[in-house]
Design a protein around this motif. Structure first.
Motif, PDB file in Angstrom:
ATOM      1  N   MET A 180      -4.646   8.960  -9.212  1.00 52.88           N
ATOM      2  CA  MET A 180      -4.646   7.804  -8.356  1.00 52.88           C
ATOM      3  C   MET A 180      -5.738   7.973  -7.317  1.00 52.88           C
ATOM      4  SD  MET A 180      -1.779   6.826  -5.530  1.00 52.88           S
ATOM      5  CE  MET A 180      -1.771   8.501  -4.995  1.00 52.88           C
ATOM      6  N   PRO A 181      -6.635   7.030  -7.218  1.00 48.13           N
ATOM      7  CA  PRO A 181      -7.652   7.120  -6.188  1.00 48.13           C
ATOM      8  C   PRO A 181      -7.021   7.040  -4.802  1.00 48.13           C
ATOM      9  CG  PRO A 181      -8.176   5.399  -7.811  1.00 48.13           C
ATOM     10  CD  PRO A 181      -6.793   5.878  -8.089  1.00 48.13           C
ATOM     11  N   VAL A 182      -7.319   8.028  -3.974  1.00 50.56           N
ATOM     12  CA  VAL A 182      -6.763   8.050  -2.627  1.00 50.56           C
ATOM     13  C   VAL A 182      -7.178   6.808  -1.852  1.00 50.56           C
ATOM     14  CG1 VAL A 182      -6.740   9.334  -0.451  1.00 50.56           C
ATOM     15  CG2 VAL A 182      -6.660  10.557  -2.610  1.00 50.56           C
ATOM     16  N   SER A 183      -8.345   6.284  -2.150  1.00 51.85           N
ATOM     17  CA  SER A 183      -8.836   5.114  -1.419  1.00 51.85           C
ATOM     18  C   SER A 183      -7.978   3.878  -1.625  1.00 51.85           C
ATOM     19  CB  SER A 183     -10.279   4.808  -1.822  1.00 51.85           C
ATOM     20  OG  SER A 183     -10.337   4.487  -3.195  1.00 51.85           O
ATOM     21  N   THR A 184      -7.109   3.884  -2.643  1.00 43.90           N
ATOM     22  CA  THR A 184      -6.270   2.705  -2.871  1.00 43.90           C
ATOM     23  C   THR A 184      -4.930   2.781  -2.145  1.00 43.90           C
ATOM     24  OG1 THR A 184      -5.251   3.568  -4.887  1.00 43.90           O
ATOM     25  CG2 THR A 184      -7.314   2.333  -5.144  1.00 43.90           C
ATOM     26  N   VAL A 185      -4.616   3.895  -1.511  1.00 44.02           N
ATOM     27  CA  VAL A 185      -3.356   4.028  -0.783  1.00 44.02           C
ATOM     28  C   VAL A 185      -3.576   3.534   0.651  1.00 44.02           C
ATOM     29  CG1 VAL A 185      -1.592   5.615   0.067  1.00 44.02           C
ATOM     30  CG2 VAL A 185      -2.614   5.971  -2.187  1.00 44.02           C
ATOM     31  N   GLU A 186      -2.827   2.489   0.997  1.00 40.41           N
ATOM     32  CA  GLU A 186      -2.974   1.872   2.310  1.00 40.41           C
ATOM     33  C   GLU A 186      -1.631   1.817   3.022  1.00 40.41           C
ATOM     34  OE1 GLU A 186      -5.845   0.783   3.640  1.00 40.41           O
ATOM     35  OE2 GLU A 186      -7.032   1.273   1.859  1.00 40.41           O
ATOM     36  N   PRO A 187      -1.624   1.962   4.351  1.00 44.97           N
ATOM     37  CA  PRO A 187      -0.367   1.806   5.095  1.00 44.97           C
ATOM     38  C   PRO A 187       0.178   0.386   4.923  1.00 44.97           C
ATOM     39  CG  PRO A 187      -2.099   2.709   6.490  1.00 44.97           C
ATOM     40  CD  PRO A 187      -2.750   2.284   5.207  1.00 44.97           C
ATOM     41  N   VAL A 188       1.494   0.278   4.984  1.00 45.74           N
ATOM     42  CA  VAL A 188       2.164  -1.019   4.923  1.00 45.74           C
ATOM     43  C   VAL A 188       2.849  -1.229   6.264  1.00 45.74           C
ATOM     44  CG1 VAL A 188       4.043  -2.328   3.836  1.00 45.74           C
ATOM     45  CG2 VAL A 188       2.506  -0.925   2.426  1.00 45.74           C
ATOM     46  N   GLU A 189       2.632  -2.396   6.841  1.00 46.69           N
ATOM     47  CA  GLU A 189       3.273  -2.751   8.101  1.00 46.69           C
ATOM     48  C   GLU A 189       4.795  -2.621   7.927  1.00 46.69           C
ATOM     49  OE1 GLU A 189       3.777  -6.855  10.695  1.00 46.69           O
ATOM     50  OE2 GLU A 189       2.299  -6.771   9.076  1.00 46.69           O
ATOM     51  N   LEU A 190       5.451  -1.915   8.840  1.00 47.17           N
ATOM     52  CA  LEU A 190       6.891  -1.671   8.688  1.00 47.17           C
ATOM     53  C   LEU A 190       7.693  -2.964   8.581  1.00 47.17           C
ATOM     54  CD1 LEU A 190       7.540   1.497  10.867  1.00 47.17           C
ATOM     55  CD2 LEU A 190       7.395   1.298   8.380  1.00 47.17           C
ATOM     56  N   ALA A 249       5.471   3.704   5.665  1.00 43.66           N
ATOM     57  CA  ALA A 249       5.393   3.096   4.335  1.00 43.66           C
ATOM     58  C   ALA A 249       3.928   2.925   3.951  1.00 43.66           C
ATOM     59  CB  ALA A 249       6.106   1.748   4.316  1.00 43.66           C
ATOM     60  N   ARG A 250       3.685   3.037   2.663  1.00 43.87           N
ATOM     61  CA  ARG A 250       2.334   2.822   2.145  1.00 43.87           C
ATOM     62  C   ARG A 250       2.448   2.336   0.714  1.00 43.87           C
ATOM     63  NH1 ARG A 250       2.303   8.656   3.060  1.00 43.87           N
ATOM     64  NH2 ARG A 250       1.314   7.981   4.943  1.00 43.87           N
ATOM     65  N   ALA A 251       1.358   1.744   0.227  1.00 47.01           N
ATOM     66  CA  ALA A 251       1.345   1.224  -1.138  1.00 47.01           C
ATOM     67  C   ALA A 251      -0.055   1.323  -1.719  1.00 47.01           C
ATOM     68  CB  ALA A 251       1.817  -0.229  -1.149  1.00 47.01           C
ATOM     69  N   ASP A 252      -0.109   1.208  -3.030  1.00 53.33           N
ATOM     70  CA  ASP A 252      -1.378   1.185  -3.746  1.00 53.33           C
ATOM     71  C   ASP A 252      -1.937  -0.232  -3.629  1.00 53.33           C
ATOM     72  OD1 ASP A 252      -3.386   0.971  -5.756  1.00 53.33           O
ATOM     73  OD2 ASP A 252      -2.446   2.602  -6.876  1.00 53.33           O
ATOM     74  N   SER A 253      -3.053  -0.371  -2.953  1.00 53.31           N
ATOM     75  CA  SER A 253      -3.611  -1.699  -2.669  1.00 53.31           C
ATOM     76  C   SER A 253      -4.105  -2.421  -3.920  1.00 53.31           C
ATOM     77  CB  SER A 253      -4.744  -1.597  -1.651  1.00 53.31           C
ATOM     78  OG  SER A 253      -5.795  -0.801  -2.152  1.00 53.31           O
ATOM     79  N   ARG A 254      -4.193  -1.728  -5.048  1.00 51.68           N
ATOM     80  CA  ARG A 254      -4.557  -2.426  -6.286  1.00 51.68           C
ATOM     81  C   ARG A 254      -3.462  -3.385  -6.721  1.00 51.68           C
ATOM     82  NH1 ARG A 254      -5.853   2.607 -10.000  1.00 51.68           N
ATOM     83  NH2 ARG A 254      -4.023   3.308  -8.833  1.00 51.68           N
ATOM     84  N   VAL A 255      -2.197  -3.126  -6.293  1.00 48.14           N
ATOM     85  CA  VAL A 255      -1.089  -3.988  -6.706  1.00 48.14           C
ATOM     86  C   VAL A 255      -0.218  -4.472  -5.548  1.00 48.14           C
ATOM     87  CG1 VAL A 255      -0.969  -3.125  -9.077  1.00 48.14           C
ATOM     88  CG2 VAL A 255       0.327  -1.962  -7.278  1.00 48.14           C
ATOM     89  N   PHE A 256      -0.487  -3.996  -4.322  1.00 51.77           N
ATOM     90  CA  PHE A 256       0.261  -4.466  -3.145  1.00 51.77           C
ATOM     91  C   PHE A 256      -0.679  -4.484  -1.951  1.00 51.77           C
ATOM     92  CE2 PHE A 256       2.895  -4.340   0.599  1.00 51.77           C
ATOM     93  CZ  PHE A 256       4.001  -5.108   0.270  1.00 51.77           C
ATOM     94  N   SER A 257      -0.900  -5.675  -1.393  1.00 55.11           N
ATOM     95  CA  SER A 257      -1.718  -5.800  -0.182  1.00 55.11           C
ATOM     96  C   SER A 257      -1.340  -7.100   0.517  1.00 55.11           C
ATOM     97  CB  SER A 257      -3.213  -5.759  -0.506  1.00 55.11           C
ATOM     98  OG  SER A 257      -3.571  -6.816  -1.366  1.00 55.11           O
ATOM     99  N   ALA A 258      -1.674  -7.159   1.791  1.00 53.85           N
ATOM    100  CA  ALA A 258      -1.346  -8.333   2.611  1.00 53.85           C
ATOM    101  C   ALA A 258       0.150  -8.659   2.522  1.00 53.85           C
ATOM    102  CB  ALA A 258      -2.190  -9.541   2.217  1.00 53.85           C
ATOM    103  N   GLY A 259       0.976  -7.624   2.364  1.00 54.25           N
ATOM    104  CA  GLY A 259       2.423  -7.800   2.345  1.00 54.25           C
ATOM    105  C   GLY A 259       2.990  -8.349   1.053  1.00 54.25           C
ATOM    106  N   ARG A 260       2.211  -8.316  -0.036  1.00 57.25           N
ATOM    107  CA  ARG A 260       2.671  -8.899  -1.304  1.00 57.25           C
ATOM    108  C   ARG A 260       2.271  -8.053  -2.508  1.00 57.25           C
ATOM    109  NH1 ARG A 260       5.011 -13.510  -0.422  1.00 57.25           N
ATOM    110  NH2 ARG A 260       4.339 -14.850   1.259  1.00 57.25           N
TER     111      ARG A 260
END
Length: 192
Positions: A1-11, A148-159
């Motif tokens: 998993m590319p580390v660059s795709t892991v982004e924090p998720v607003e709680l 919380a964090r998510a892979d931005s390839r499939v979860f971003s902007a809260g969706r």
């Protein structure tokens, strides 16, 4: 998993990581011991502070570690991790380190000591909200999500936004007897 795709998720939006009902991997640690198990019964509970519910049987090694540490992590595995999910859900970690035996890659979270499992698409670090009655009577744990964090390839902007090019990253949904569904196509709706 590319580390660059892991982004924090607003709680405030962390509940959305579980709202679609995926099977999860519960990781735990205390002292030098660590473990991971699969759980099909995990769901969001509250928004502020964010909380979730997860069932962890009293006979499991994961439960022993959570009782000792007061914390755990929820990892949301992918379709590509189906065999891993079945393996960690079928064997106890009491007598062997599942991470070493199954060659599970991990990374360190922001807040809790429980290892986070690489290759998943979402991670929720939790502290136990002590509710002794429901823990002992129903094996039900309340976790306050502290990171919380998510892979931005499939979860971003809260969706969530699964697309055909990321089919291997679709989440698993256990339906019994070792059978799973995966997340299907999105249907857009109105609202936040």
């Amino acid at each position: 998993m590319p580390v660059s795709t892991v982004e924090p998720v607003e709680l405030a939006k962390a509940y959305r990581l579980l709202n679609h009902g995926p099977t999860v991997l519960v990781s735990s640690a205390h002292g030098a011991r660590r473990n991971v198990m699969a759980a099909a019964w995990c769901m969001p509970l509250d928004f502020d502070p964010p909380k979730l519910l997860v069932v962890i049987d009293k006979s499991t090694f994961t439960r022993e570690l959570i009782d000792a540490s007061g914390e755990f992590a929820i990892n949301v595995p992918t379709q590509a991790q189906r065999a891993l999910t079945v393996a960690v859900g079928s064997d106890s970690g009491r007598d062997r380190d599942k991470f070493a035996a199954l060659d599970i890659s991990t990374f360190t979270g922001d807040t809790v000591a429980a290892p986070l499992i690489a290759g998943c698409v979402a991670w929720l670090e939790c502290r136990v909200v002590p509710e002794n009655h429901i823990q002992s009577q129903y094996d039900l744990f309340i976790g306050e999500v502290v990171a919380a964090r998510a892979d931005s390839r499939v979860f971003s902007a809260g969706r969530w936004h699964f697309s055909p090019e990321h089919d291997a990253l679709r989440t698993l949904h256990h339906v019994a007897g070792g059978a799973f569904f995966v997340t299907g196509p999105m249907t857009d709706g109105d609202g936040d």
